[in-house]
Write an enzyme that holds these catalytic residues in place. Structure first.
Site, PDB file in Angstrom:
ATOM      1  N   HIS A   1       1.321  20.781 -21.521  1.00 55.21           N
ATOM      2  CA  HIS A   1       1.755  20.513 -22.894  1.00 55.21           C
ATOM      3  C   HIS A   1       1.766  21.766 -23.797  1.00 55.21           C
ATOM      4  O   HIS A   1       2.750  22.037 -24.477  1.00 55.21           O
ATOM      5  CB  HIS A   1       0.866  19.458 -23.541  1.00 55.21           C
TER       6      HIS A   1
ATOM      7  N   ASP B   1      -5.926  19.772 -18.267  1.00 59.44           N
ATOM      8  CA  ASP B   1      -5.287  18.570 -18.808  1.00 59.44           C
ATOM      9  C   ASP B   1      -4.173  18.906 -19.809  1.00 59.44           C
ATOM     10  O   ASP B   1      -3.172  18.215 -19.869  1.00 59.44           O
ATOM     11  CB  ASP B   1      -6.372  17.726 -19.511  1.00 59.44           C
TER      12      ASP B   1
ATOM     13  N   GLU C   1      -7.211  16.284 -31.108  1.00 55.99           N
ATOM     14  CA  GLU C   1      -7.249  14.832 -30.937  1.00 55.99           C
ATOM     15  C   GLU C   1      -8.556  14.289 -31.504  1.00 55.99           C
ATOM     16  O   GLU C   1      -9.577  14.987 -31.473  1.00 55.99           O
ATOM     17  CB  GLU C   1      -7.165  14.468 -29.453  1.00 55.99           C
TER      18      GLU C   1
ATOM     19  N   HIS D   1       5.327  14.691 -20.860  1.00 51.17           N
ATOM     20  CA  HIS D   1       5.801  13.806 -21.924  1.00 51.17           C
ATOM     21  C   HIS D   1       5.945  14.511 -23.275  1.00 51.17           C
ATOM     22  O   HIS D   1       6.608  14.011 -24.165  1.00 51.17           O
ATOM     23  CB  HIS D   1       4.920  12.544 -22.031  1.00 51.17           C
TER      24      HIS D   1
ATOM     25  N   ASP E   1       0.867  -1.176   0.000  1.00 46.81           N
ATOM     26  CA  ASP E   1       0.000   0.000   0.000  1.00 46.81           C
ATOM     27  C   ASP E   1       0.911   1.235   0.000  1.00 46.81           C
ATOM     28  O   ASP E   1       1.864   1.286   0.773  1.00 46.81           O
ATOM     29  CB  ASP E   1      -0.840  -0.073   1.287  1.00 46.81           C
ATOM     30  N   PHE E   2       0.587   2.221  -0.848  1.00 48.18           N
ATOM     31  CA  PHE E   2       1.455   3.408  -0.940  1.00 48.18           C
ATOM     32  C   PHE E   2       1.492   4.208   0.371  1.00 48.18           C
ATOM     33  O   PHE E   2       2.394   4.997   0.577  1.00 48.18           O
ATOM     34  CB  PHE E   2       0.991   4.351  -2.056  1.00 48.18           C
TER      35      PHE E   2
ATOM     36  N   LYS F   1     -10.804  17.290 -27.756  1.00 44.64           N
ATOM     37  CA  LYS F   1     -10.983  15.868 -28.048  1.00 44.64           C
ATOM     38  C   LYS F   1     -12.113  15.715 -29.056  1.00 44.64           C
ATOM     39  O   LYS F   1     -12.946  16.600 -29.200  1.00 44.64           O
ATOM     40  CB  LYS F   1     -11.308  15.110 -26.762  1.00 44.64           C
TER      41      LYS F   1
HETATM   42  C1  BG6 Z   1      -2.110  13.582 -21.767  1.00 47.22           C
HETATM   43  C2  BG6 Z   1      -3.531  13.998 -21.527  1.00 47.22           C
HETATM   44  O1  BG6 Z   1      -1.250  14.241 -20.884  1.00 47.22           O
HETATM   45  O2  BG6 Z   1      -1.748  13.893 -23.108  1.00 47.22           O
HETATM   46  C3  BG6 Z   1      -4.456  13.286 -22.499  1.00 47.22           C
HETATM   47  O3  BG6 Z   1      -3.901  13.679 -20.193  1.00 47.22           O
HETATM   48  C4  BG6 Z   1      -4.015  13.560 -23.918  1.00 47.22           C
HETATM   49  O4  BG6 Z   1      -5.805  13.714 -22.316  1.00 47.22           O
HETATM   50  C5  BG6 Z   1      -2.530  13.235 -24.096  1.00 47.22           C
HETATM   51  O5  BG6 Z   1      -4.781  12.725 -24.771  1.00 47.22           O
HETATM   52  C6  BG6 Z   1      -2.036  13.684 -25.450  1.00 47.22           C
HETATM   53  O6  BG6 Z   1      -0.735  13.206 -25.641  1.00 47.22           O
HETATM   54  P1  BG6 Z   1      -0.208  12.837 -27.088  1.00 47.22           P
HETATM   55  O7  BG6 Z   1       1.215  12.460 -26.892  1.00 47.22           O
HETATM   56  O8  BG6 Z   1      -1.086  11.719 -27.585  1.00 47.22           O
HETATM   57  O9  BG6 Z   1      -0.393  14.077 -27.903  1.00 47.22           O
END
Ligand code: BG6
Length: 516
Positions: free
Chosen positions: A266, A261, A242, A204, A114-115, A366
């Protein structure tokens, strides 16, 4: 990001020089049974082994509350990875290299715990001793509510103590906070038990080659920097469109929405890469300081300004490609009268000498018509006078398109004379596609980030001030929306967004560039 050279094309560039292997370490993956670990982190680790960038002494330890064994965990991962498109021969993928996978999996193990139980951390200490590596990375691929809890316990258990030749690092996934106050609180909590140099805040987008290439394109080429300012640039459009909906994440998304989000993280990474001043060096501190400065220069908005400079949209039922898809409000774990936005468009001003007067228009959503992440730099139009008295009635502006994904590359839109006896002009395009120049292997985008973390390079990770400046810039929108009872603007799934997003630009006499 997953790309490969299209059939029939031979890349012209050279293979990248191979960097040194990351030293032996134990990588603890908290949230080991979650999607991120199986879809992205393990495939990325497999690719790093494929490319010879990881020492065979790297131990991967899954940590989660469900019962499992070392072997059961490794088998579950392998079974899943075999189903990924890049390993599916039917879709042009390559089967999993079993010899390579057995190298990866021989050092995979599992700790059930458990964390929020101190006993888990005692077990992690024992596992570290058993692995015989002193370096350790604790990767928090968990629900955000555990970030502070896990950090506190890592600190309390002594697992974060570094020595001269031993590192202890913590990777925090997004979302990092849900507004400015919660991000500040989380930063303060982390910094009570570790130093900034131990914290790797993940975004990312920074693992995408095309995002990293923005700085190289700008600062390694004399031609761009000279025109990269408010004398030549009219405005900038940043689009992350997206086609996917909220998928299985309805419950999470209801609390978050498109603004939280995608924007402070991003989209602001893209904005920072495009708008920052040249760093004195390509080191982590210099790059992150310039990014913090430019995001810190985003103009604060009053409540009225925030409302008029933003658009909230939500997808209704519609068609995306061939598929008929349901409305957001009909998705699982979404309230039938939800006002959570699945689309956001913003107008942002950066108050510094370079960008004074140049709007940045950001949009993301989206269930849009096509998947496309791009930055369009729109240049000021050429003067028209010399074309008076010709058949040409107007000149269209030049765009430089930085295509982040898919079809990674850069394109310049300009005008050329159509061949023939009369003076007629047409829009044409000059382009660079990554796939034409560089041999590209399947990758998830996490490879560089994991490698950098194992080797101690924080350039592509968010510093505390970067994160806080991002939240500070979106906070006026969050506040204004919270007080504003108006509901979101619906758009049909498969559209380019709500009509009100077009009006946002039309007010300034501008139009969105058609994406994809
Ligand atoms: C994530 C979001 O950080 O990035 C998602 O939570 C989103 O909602 C995604 O779909 C998009 O990442 P990528 O690399 O597919 O553009």
């Amino acid at each position: 990001m997953s790309s490969s050279v299209p059939a029939g094309r031979t890349p012209r560039g050279k293979k990248a020089a191979k960097p040194a292997k990351a030293p032996p370490a134990t990588l603890f993956l908290f949230g080991a049974n979650g999607d991120l670990v199986k879809r992205l982190l393990l495939p990325a680790l497999y690719h790093l082994h494929r490319d010879g960038l990881i020492d065979e002494g790297l131990h991967i330890v899954g940590v989660d509350h469900n019962p499992n064994t070392d072997e059961g965990f490794a088998t579950r991962l392998a079974d899943f990875i075999r189903t990924l498109p890049q390993h599916n021969e039917a879709t042009g993928g390559q089967p999993l290299d079993e010899a390579l996978w057995s190298k990866v999996s021989k050092n995979i193990s599992y700790v059930q715990g458990d964390f929020v139980d101190d006993a888990t951390y005692t077990a992690l200490g024992e596992r570290l001793a058993r692995n015989g590596t002193r370096n350790a990375v604790f990767y928090l691929a968990t629900s955000p509510r555990f970030f502070g809890e896990v950090a506190d316990r890592l600190g309390k258990s002594g697992l974060l103590k570094e020595s001269k030749d031993t590192y202890r690092r913590v990777v925090i996934e997004k979302p990092f906070g849900s507004d400015l106050a919660s991000a500040q609180e989380l930063n303060a909590r982390l910094l009570r038990v570790m130093s900034e140099s131990q914290i790797y805040r993940m975004d990312h987008y920074l693992g995408k080659e095309t995002v990293q290439n923005i700085l190289v394109s700008r600062f390694a080429n004399g031609i761009f920097e000279a025109i990269w300012n408010n004398h030549y640039i009219d405005h900038v459009q940043i689009t992350a469109a997206e086609t996917v909906g909220v998928e299985q994440r309805g419950g999470f998304y209801e609390q978050i929405g498109a603004l939280r989000d995608m924007v402070p993280n991003h989209l602001f990474q893209l904005l920072a890469m495009v708008a920052m001043e040249p760093p004195a060096a390509f080191g982590a501190d210099a790059v992150r300081s310039e990014k913090a400065k430019v995001i810190g220069a985003i103009r604060p908005q009053t409540r009225r300004e925030a409302l008029s400079n933003s658009v909230r949209g939500q997808y209704a039922a519609g068609r995306v490609g061939e598929a008929q898809v349901p409305a957001y409000r009909a998705e699982s774990r979404v309230a039938p009268d939800s006002n959570t936005e699945t689309y956001v468009a913003l107008k942002i001003m950066v108050d510094n000498w370079r960008w004074s007067g140049v709007p940045f228009y950001l949009r993301t959503g989206k269930r849009l018509r096509a998947r496309d992440t791009e930055i369009a730099i729109c240049f000021k139009p050429a003067p028209f006078s010399q074309f008076r008295g010709t058949k040409i009635s107007k000149l269209t502006p030049n765009y430089l398109i930085i295509q982040i994904q898919p079809n990674e590359g850069m394109w310049l839109d300009f005008q050329a004379k159509r061949p023939g006896p009369t003076l007629e002009i047409e829009n044409v395009e000059m382009g660079f596609a990554y796939a034409d120049f560089f041999p590209m292997q399947p990758s998830t985008g996490y490879e560089t980030l994991i490698y950098d973390c194992l080797t101690g390079d924080q350039t592509l990770f968010q510093r505390a001030d970067n994160v806080e400046n991002g939240w500070r810039a979106v906070q006026p929108f969050l506040d204004a929306w919270q007080d504003d009872a108006a509901s979101v603007d619906l758009y049909a799934a498969g559209a380019d967004g709500p009509r009100t997003a077009d009006e946002l630009l039309a007010r300034d006499g501008r139009v969105w560039r058609k994406f994809a």
